[in-house]
Design a protein around this motif. Structure first.
Motif, PDB file in Angstrom:
ATOM      1  N   GLN A  39       0.807  -1.218   0.000  1.00 30.31           N
ATOM      2  CA  GLN A  39       0.000   0.000   0.000  1.00 30.31           C
ATOM      3  C   GLN A  39       0.844   1.274   0.000  1.00 30.31           C
ATOM      4  O   GLN A  39       0.307   2.381  -0.065  1.00 30.31           O
ATOM      5  CB  GLN A  39      -0.913   0.012   1.230  1.00 30.31           C
ATOM      6  N   ALA A  40       2.172   1.104   0.100  1.00 26.32           N
ATOM      7  CA  ALA A  40       3.084   2.252   0.118  1.00 26.32           C
ATOM      8  C   ALA A  40       4.455   1.757  -0.331  1.00 26.32           C
ATOM      9  O   ALA A  40       4.691   0.552  -0.452  1.00 26.32           O
ATOM     10  CB  ALA A  40       3.174   2.853   1.524  1.00 26.32           C
ATOM     11  N   LEU A  41       5.363   2.688  -0.577  1.00 22.62           N
ATOM     12  CA  LEU A  41       6.752   2.323  -0.822  1.00 22.62           C
ATOM     13  C   LEU A  41       7.320   1.744   0.473  1.00 22.62           C
ATOM     14  O   LEU A  41       7.245   2.381   1.529  1.00 22.62           O
ATOM     15  CB  LEU A  41       7.552   3.555  -1.251  1.00 22.62           C
ATOM     16  N   ILE A  42       7.895   0.546   0.403  1.00 22.20           N
ATOM     17  CA  ILE A  42       8.440  -0.100   1.596  1.00 22.20           C
ATOM     18  C   ILE A  42       9.960  -0.018   1.557  1.00 22.20           C
ATOM     19  O   ILE A  42      10.603  -0.621   0.679  1.00 22.20           O
ATOM     20  CB  ILE A  42       8.006  -1.585   1.677  1.00 22.20           C
ATOM     21  N   PRO A  43      10.586   0.719   2.477  1.00 25.71           N
ATOM     22  CA  PRO A  43      12.050   0.794   2.490  1.00 25.71           C
ATOM     23  C   PRO A  43      12.674  -0.570   2.823  1.00 25.71           C
ATOM     24  O   PRO A  43      12.060  -1.410   3.486  1.00 25.71           O
ATOM     25  CB  PRO A  43      12.346   1.818   3.598  1.00 25.71           C
ATOM     26  N   ALA A  44      13.879  -0.782   2.364  1.00 22.03           N
ATOM     27  CA  ALA A  44      14.586  -2.025   2.641  1.00 22.03           C
ATOM     28  C   ALA A  44      14.741  -2.224   4.146  1.00 22.03           C
ATOM     29  O   ALA A  44      15.065  -1.287   4.890  1.00 22.03           O
ATOM     30  CB  ALA A  44      15.965  -1.997   1.982  1.00 22.03           C
ATOM     31  N   GLY A  45      14.485  -3.452   4.607  1.00 19.11           N
ATOM     32  CA  GLY A  45      14.617  -3.777   6.025  1.00 19.11           C
ATOM     33  C   GLY A  45      13.396  -3.487   6.858  1.00 19.11           C
ATOM     34  O   GLY A  45      13.368  -3.788   8.047  1.00 19.11           O
ATOM     35  N   HIS A  46      12.365  -2.908   6.251  1.00 20.59           N
ATOM     36  CA  HIS A  46      11.163  -2.528   6.995  1.00 20.59           C
ATOM     37  C   HIS A  46      10.098  -3.611   6.908  1.00 20.59           C
ATOM     38  O   HIS A  46      10.196  -4.559   6.132  1.00 20.59           O
ATOM     39  CB  HIS A  46      10.631  -1.193   6.470  1.00 20.59           C
ATOM     40  N   LYS A  47       9.063  -3.439   7.705  1.00 22.00           N
ATOM     41  CA  LYS A  47       8.017  -4.455   7.866  1.00 22.00           C
ATOM     42  C   LYS A  47       6.778  -4.130   7.023  1.00 22.00           C
ATOM     43  O   LYS A  47       6.436  -2.947   6.837  1.00 22.00           O
ATOM     44  CB  LYS A  47       7.613  -4.547   9.342  1.00 22.00           C
TER      45      LYS A  47
END
Length: 515
Positions: A39-47
């Protein structure tokens, strides 16, 4: 070549998955035979939420609660500080009810170390200038600096002369808790196996008196520089010596004898059972608890199975995961000592109207760590899987074998200082954001949690654990770390040693107050 999934699930009951690289909004992901649309841009390492999570419901990662939804979270949502808080975590402490048996190696590996006259095993061979107070710091540094490479060339088996300087040493209660903690920290360095000789440099009027340090801690070595008739008191007070210049001159005149003695040391085969390994994490990210820390945990287990000691530190970064350690404690007494330290930190934070969840740093959060619970559950992976045999206060001498805990703050230089004072002869430091830490007299190996940071900071990182995300097993990576421990213990230089880092990282912890 098989395509690697951009997400990883850590436990079947988790309601989040972790992005192993940046994932654009609207990407369809496959997890447990179901589809997730981001639903959004997910940064690397995030949940990423793998299902809908109602407000107030626990966020589950590692099969444990890492926080609570502060509002409704939809499947595919980015899960982070904007929709998660710590809530009220209630833990059940069980003591010594799941104590693992250690499968010790029948044949223990060796390293090439130094055998000291008192029987202890060393991995380095330094001479130290120990400053009792900030007022003697400049003198101590000048002594170490003026030794120079020309003099050291005469003693090729000496690794160097280091000045152990700090910002404290006065304005606290004489023989109070802060004084005694500093006292045992300074003494722990002076008699550390990696220190073959030392001089204590005081001012003369400070609270942390040099003679109290030397006498109360039994720091006997040479004839006193100030009073040659009195043996075995290796100290100089600036006010008694006649000032800074004369103090430096006296120290420099005494050092050749100390260096000559240190230069007699030679490496010889020593059992890995005599290693004491410190473990630390700094600049952690969302990968640290998946790659670097559990790989260090495997290496810690190998050290313990060899008969050695592995230290887990940073009790504020155990907070929220301590229940997993009390079950592994060899006795209720050991488990309760850990909980007593947890309560101490709660009280300490409360005195300053703070909460321990303030601990995750700006970099931690940018790297994907949301709460202290999440950070802690990843951090305690460094402790491996063996029984918890002892819990120590800051800078206490570590005498127990096996997996132990030392109560240190989360601030890396202060934490590692405590473990070295306790006797650690090799240090392992995991990082995801790229902490460029080094230490003396104990060498520090830096294990990086992700390949991108490892490659970008290749001059500062020793081991890449990022390849765990690409198929390397934790067992393989842990064995690689274990082999590197033996190599460094035998004299191989770490990246921080090659860069000359470690002279400024001596940082004794003083809880306060300062008057």
């Amino acid at each position: 070549m098989a395509q690697i999934s951009p997400i990883i699930r850590l436990n079947s009951i988790d309601n989040v998955v972790v992005a192993i690289r940046e994932i654009p909004q609207g990407t369809t992901l496959e997890d447990l035979s179901t589809s997730i649309s981001t639903q959004a841009l997910i940064p690397a390492g995030h949940k990423i939420a793998s299902r809908k999570i109602a407000a107030g419901e626990p966020i589950l990662k590692y099969g444990q609660t890492v926080g609570f939804a502060s509002k409704d979270i939809l499947t595919g949502d980015w899960v982070h500080t904007h929709n998660v808080d710590c809530g009220s975590l209630k833990l059940e402490y069980r003591y010594a009810d799941a104590v693992p048996e250690t499968d010790f190696f029948s044949e223990v590996r060796q390293f090439q170390g130094y055998r000291r006259p008192n029987g202890k095993a060393a991995t380095r061979n330094y001479v130290a200038i120990v400053s009792t107070v900030n007022c003697s710091a400049t003198s101590s540094k000048r002594i170490a600096d003026q030794v120079g490479s020309e003099l050291l060339e005469k003693y090729p088996h000496v690794d160097g002369v280091i000045a152990l300087t700090h910002k404290g040493g006065c304005a606290f209660e004489y023989q109070g808790s802060d004084h005694e903690q500093l006292n045992r920290t300074l003494a722990g360095y002076a008699r550390h196996p990696n220190i073959c000789g030392y001089l204590v440099i005081g001012l003369g009027c400070e609270t942390a008196q040099a003679d109290y340090l030397v006498d109360s801690q039994g720091l006997v070595q040479l004839e006193s520089v100030d009073t040659p008739a009195k043996k075995s008191r290796p100290m100089i007070n600036i006010q008694q010596a006649g000032g800074v210049r004369k103090t430096i001159e006296k120290a420099l005149s005494a050092l050749p004898e100390i260096l000559q003695e240190a230069d007699r040391a030679r490496r010889e085969p020593i059992s890995a059972s005599e290693l004491i390994v410190a473990t630390e994490c700094g600049g952690s990210d969302g990968y640290s608890g998946i790659t670097a820390n559990p790989a260090i945990g495997v290496a810690s287990d190998l050290i313990v199975r060899s008969g050695g000691t592995a230290i887990l530190s940073e009790v504020p970064e155990i907070y929220g995961g301590e229940h997993l350690l009390t079950s592994r404690a060899v006795s209720r007494e050991v488990g309760e000592k850990l909980i007593e330290r947890i309560h101490w930190w709660e009280d300490y934070a409360d005195k300053f109207k703070l909460k321990i969840d303030n601990n995750p740093s700006v970099g931690n959060k940018k790297g994907g760590l949301t709460t202290i619970y999440e950070k802690s559950l990843g951090a305690i992976a460094k402790g491996g899987s063996t029984a918890l045999t002892a819990v120590y206060e800051y800078a206490e001498p570590v005498t127990a074998k096996g997996f132990v805990i030392m109560d240190t703050p989360g601030y890396d230089p202060a934490s590692v200082t405590g473990m070295i004072a306790g006797g650690a002869t090799v240090s392992l430091f995991s990082t995801g954001r790229g902490s460029c830490f080094g230490s003396k007299p104990t060498p520090t190996l830096k294990i990086c949690s992700n390949t991108a940071t490892f490659d970008f900071l290749s001059e500062d990182m020793d081991i890449n654990a990022g390849d765990v995300l690409e198929g390397t097993s934790l067992e393989e990576k842990g064995l690689e770390i274990f082999e590197e421990i033996l190599a460094v213990a035998s004299g191989k230089k770490t990246k921080s040693e090659a860069a000359g880092i470690g002279d400024e990282e001596f940082c004794p912890w003083s809880p306060g107050p300062i008057f």
